[in-house]
Write a protein that holds these residues in place. Structure first.
Motif, mmCIF file in Angstrom:
data_model
loop_
_atom_site.group_PDB
_atom_site.id
_atom_site.type_symbol
_atom_site.label_atom_id
_atom_site.label_comp_id
_atom_site.label_asym_id
_atom_site.label_seq_id
_atom_site.Cartn_x
_atom_site.Cartn_y
_atom_site.Cartn_z
ATOM 1 N N SER A 44 0.827 -1.209 0.000
ATOM 2 C CA SER A 44 0.000 0.000 0.000
ATOM 3 C C SER A 44 0.860 1.258 0.000
ATOM 4 O O SER A 44 0.535 2.252 -0.653
ATOM 5 N N VAL A 45 1.964 1.225 0.743
ATOM 6 C CA VAL A 45 2.875 2.376 0.753
ATOM 7 C C VAL A 45 3.435 2.617 -0.645
ATOM 8 O O VAL A 45 3.542 3.767 -1.108
ATOM 9 N N ILE A 46 3.783 1.525 -1.331
ATOM 10 C CA ILE A 46 4.295 1.653 -2.702
ATOM 11 C C ILE A 46 3.226 2.234 -3.615
ATOM 12 O O ILE A 46 3.505 3.092 -4.472
ATOM 13 N N ILE A 47 1.969 1.789 -3.453
ATOM 14 C CA ILE A 47 0.867 2.304 -4.279
ATOM 15 C C ILE A 47 0.645 3.789 -4.013
ATOM 16 O O ILE A 47 0.407 4.575 -4.943
ATOM 17 N N ILE A 48 0.736 4.208 -2.759
ATOM 18 C CA ILE A 48 0.552 5.622 -2.418
ATOM 19 C C ILE A 48 1.635 6.474 -3.075
ATOM 20 O O ILE A 48 1.357 7.556 -3.632
ATOM 21 N N MET A 49 2.871 6.010 -3.013
ATOM 22 C CA MET A 49 3.964 6.762 -3.650
ATOM 23 C C MET A 49 3.782 6.812 -5.163
ATOM 24 O O MET A 49 3.990 7.864 -5.789
ATOM 25 N N ALA A 50 3.354 5.679 -5.758
ATOM 26 C CA ALA A 50 3.129 5.661 -7.202
ATOM 27 C C ALA A 50 1.986 6.594 -7.593
ATOM 28 O O ALA A 50 2.041 7.279 -8.628
ATOM 29 N N THR A 51 0.942 6.650 -6.767
ATOM 30 C CA THR A 51 -0.185 7.550 -7.026
ATOM 31 C C THR A 51 0.260 9.003 -6.979
ATOM 32 O O THR A 51 -0.124 9.820 -7.826
ATOM 33 N N TRP A 52 1.082 9.334 -5.992
ATOM 34 C CA TRP A 52 1.588 10.711 -5.866
ATOM 35 C C TRP A 52 2.404 11.098 -7.093
ATOM 36 O O TRP A 52 2.269 12.196 -7.649
ATOM 37 N N LEU A 53 3.263 10.174 -7.551
ATOM 38 C CA LEU A 53 4.070 10.452 -8.737
ATOM 39 C C LEU A 53 3.202 10.578 -9.985
ATOM 40 O O LEU A 53 3.461 11.435 -10.847
ATOM 41 N N LEU A 54 2.166 9.742 -10.078
ATOM 42 C CA LEU A 54 1.268 9.803 -11.230
ATOM 43 C C LEU A 54 0.517 11.128 -11.278
ATOM 44 O O LEU A 54 0.396 11.760 -12.341
ATOM 45 N N ILE A 55 0.016 11.588 -10.137
ATOM 46 C CA ILE A 55 -0.705 12.871 -10.071
ATOM 47 C C ILE A 55 0.228 14.022 -10.429
ATOM 48 O O ILE A 55 -0.138 14.941 -11.182
ATOM 49 N N LYS A 56 1.444 13.971 -9.907
ATOM 50 C CA LYS A 56 2.403 15.038 -10.197
ATOM 51 C C LYS A 56 2.743 15.071 -11.686
ATOM 52 O O LYS A 56 2.819 16.146 -12.305
ATOM 53 N N PHE A 57 2.937 13.892 -12.291
ATOM 54 C CA PHE A 57 3.244 13.830 -13.718
ATOM 55 C C PHE A 57 2.057 14.329 -14.549
ATOM 56 O O PHE A 57 2.248 15.067 -15.529
ATOM 57 N N MET A 58 0.841 13.951 -14.167
ATOM 58 C CA MET A 58 -0.343 14.380 -14.908
ATOM 59 C C MET A 58 -0.520 15.896 -14.835
ATOM 60 O O MET A 58 -0.840 16.542 -15.843
ATOM 61 N N ASN A 59 -0.285 16.491 -13.658
ATOM 62 C CA ASN A 59 -0.426 17.942 -13.515
ATOM 63 C C ASN A 59 0.595 18.688 -14.372
ATOM 64 O O ASN A 59 0.267 19.688 -15.031
ATOM 65 N N SER A 64 1.835 21.751 -19.257
ATOM 66 C CA SER A 64 2.661 21.899 -20.457
ATOM 67 C C SER A 64 1.809 21.968 -21.726
ATOM 68 O O SER A 64 2.001 22.855 -22.567
ATOM 69 N N ILE A 65 0.843 21.047 -21.836
ATOM 70 C CA ILE A 65 -0.012 21.040 -23.034
ATOM 71 C C ILE A 65 -0.918 22.265 -23.048
ATOM 72 O O ILE A 65 -1.151 22.873 -24.099
ATOM 73 N N GLY A 66 -1.432 22.661 -21.876
ATOM 74 C CA GLY A 66 -2.316 23.822 -21.806
ATOM 75 C C GLY A 66 -1.630 25.114 -22.180
ATOM 76 O O GLY A 66 -2.260 26.025 -22.729
ATOM 77 N N SER A 67 -0.331 25.226 -21.874
ATOM 78 C CA SER A 67 0.406 26.441 -22.250
ATOM 79 C C SER A 67 0.689 26.495 -23.749
ATOM 80 O O SER A 67 0.832 27.582 -24.323
ATOM 81 N N GLN A 68 0.773 25.325 -24.397
ATOM 82 C CA GLN A 68 1.033 25.289 -25.836
ATOM 83 C C GLN A 68 -0.249 25.384 -26.661
ATOM 84 O O GLN A 68 -0.274 26.000 -27.714
ATOM 85 N N MET A 74 -9.112 24.710 -21.013
ATOM 86 C CA MET A 74 -10.274 24.490 -20.149
ATOM 87 C C MET A 74 -10.712 23.030 -20.178
ATOM 88 O O MET A 74 -11.041 22.445 -19.137
ATOM 89 N N LEU A 75 -10.705 22.417 -21.370
ATOM 90 C CA LEU A 75 -11.085 21.015 -21.479
ATOM 91 C C LEU A 75 -10.102 20.121 -20.737
ATOM 92 O O LEU A 75 -10.504 19.173 -20.035
ATOM 93 N N LEU A 76 -8.811 20.425 -20.868
ATOM 94 C CA LEU A 76 -7.797 19.632 -20.176
ATOM 95 C C LEU A 76 -7.920 19.758 -18.656
ATOM 96 O O LEU A 76 -7.735 18.782 -17.921
ATOM 97 N N GLN A 77 -8.244 20.952 -18.175
ATOM 98 C CA GLN A 77 -8.402 21.140 -16.732
ATOM 99 C C GLN A 77 -9.608 20.380 -16.194
ATOM 100 O O GLN A 77 -9.565 19.839 -15.086
ATOM 101 N N LYS A 78 -10.691 20.321 -16.974
ATOM 102 C CA LYS A 78 -11.850 19.533 -16.555
ATOM 103 C C LYS A 78 -11.507 18.043 -16.494
ATOM 104 O O LYS A 78 -11.873 17.345 -15.545
ATOM 105 N N LEU A 79 -10.806 17.556 -17.538
ATOM 106 C CA LEU A 79 -10.381 16.151 -17.528
ATOM 107 C C LEU A 79 -9.413 15.879 -16.387
ATOM 108 O O LEU A 79 -9.449 14.803 -15.771
#
Length: 292
Positions: A44-59, A64-68, A74-79
């Motif tokens: 579970s600790v490994i899953i929590i760390m992986a989730t944190w990294l996934l959220i950080k990468f997605m943000n 990056s895509i929103g600035s380009q 707006m659509l990307l922020q909703k998703l």
């Protein structure tokens, strides 16, 4: 002898009850420890760390895509918001399933926690729902009305069962819970009508021609392209006394043909009046200078 035995028993009772409490607490801790799946806690600790990294990468990816591609921001922020909620819920359920052995105790704990959480969440929702019915029946305002509420001024867009949406004159959308309207004063400027009264104050000096100024304001308001002529134009006169100056206040009360033109109507009349005052030499009030 019996009395001595009775005294000894009384002295021993607190220690016995304390020992029983300790034994009960130890049993509770032992019971709770048996519910934990320790091998799953590490995972579970490994899953929590992986989730944190996934959220950080997605943000970072969305930024990056929103600035380009600004048109898709707006659509990307909703998703992004939807995916974040989905990831958090999935990770929480997986961590819980891996860390605990599901039995009657766990189910009872989950049920009690959910009942309390839903009860607190539904309290405000139920209050807003009942207030929404009250607003629809009592009708302190209607959709399309221009209202003032808690310092916010704008048009009512929708009246729902949970909240009311208002668009301010700055084009901001404000969402107000319905239960707020039960305890606060709401001012409606037109109450279902298309036209609305607009109040515009003007100030002139004490020695100026008051009658001429009043006529100029009346003519400027009556000739405006935004005036609603079926209703009268009124100019009220009063003397205003403040700490810094003495003045004559002339208040123009006229009806705009449509609430959407309120500020244009006010601007049009003000410009016309200022121009006429300048032509006829009507001056604003002079600030009184106190001699020490």
């Amino acid at each position: 002898m019996k009395q001595l035995i009775y005294i000894i028993v009384l002295l021993l009772l607190p220690s016995v009850s304390f020992a029983n409490e300790e034994i009960a607490s130890v049993d509770s801790i032992t019971q709770f420890a048996t519910l934990i799946r320790w091998s799953g806690v590490v995972l579970s600790v490994i899953i929590i760390m992986a989730t944190w990294l996934l959220i950080k990468f997605m943000n970072s990816l969305v930024d990056s895509i929103g600035s380009q591609f600004v048109q898709y921001r707006m659509l990307l922020q909703k998703l992004q918001s939807f995916l974040q909620f989905f990831i958090y819920m999935t990770a929480g359920i997986v961590v819980f399933m891996l860390s605990f052995r599901i039995n009657d105790h766990i189910l009872a704990l989950i049920g009690g926690t959910l009942a309390v959480s839903v009860g607190f969440a539904m309290k405000d929702l139920a209050a807003s729902f009942i207030a929404g019915l009250t607003v629809m029946i009592d009708r302190p305002f209607q959709v399309g009305d221009r209202v003032t509420f808690e310092g916010n001024y704008g048009d009512i867009l929708t009246i729902g069962l949970r909240s009311v949406r208002m668009r301010t004159l700055n084009d901001d959308i404000i969402t107000i819970p319905n239960n707020k309207f039960l305890n606060e004063v709401t001012v409606s400027g037109n109450y279902g009508a298309l036209d609305m009264q607009v109040v515009i104050p003007f100030y002139i000096g004490m020695n100026e021609d008051i009658v001429l100024a009043r006529n100029l304001i009346q003519e400027a308001a009556s000739s405006s392209r935004y005036i609603h002529l079926p209703k009268p134009v009124t100019v009220l006169v009063k003397q205003t006394i403040t700490d810094n100056y003495l003045a004559i206040q002339l208040t123009c009360k006229a009806y705009v043909v449509d609430t959407a033109y309120e500020k244009l109507f006010e601007t049009d009349i003000t410009l016309r009046v200022m121009e006429e005052f300048k032509k006829h030499g009507i001056n604003p009030p002079q600030i009184a200078v106190r001699s020490s």
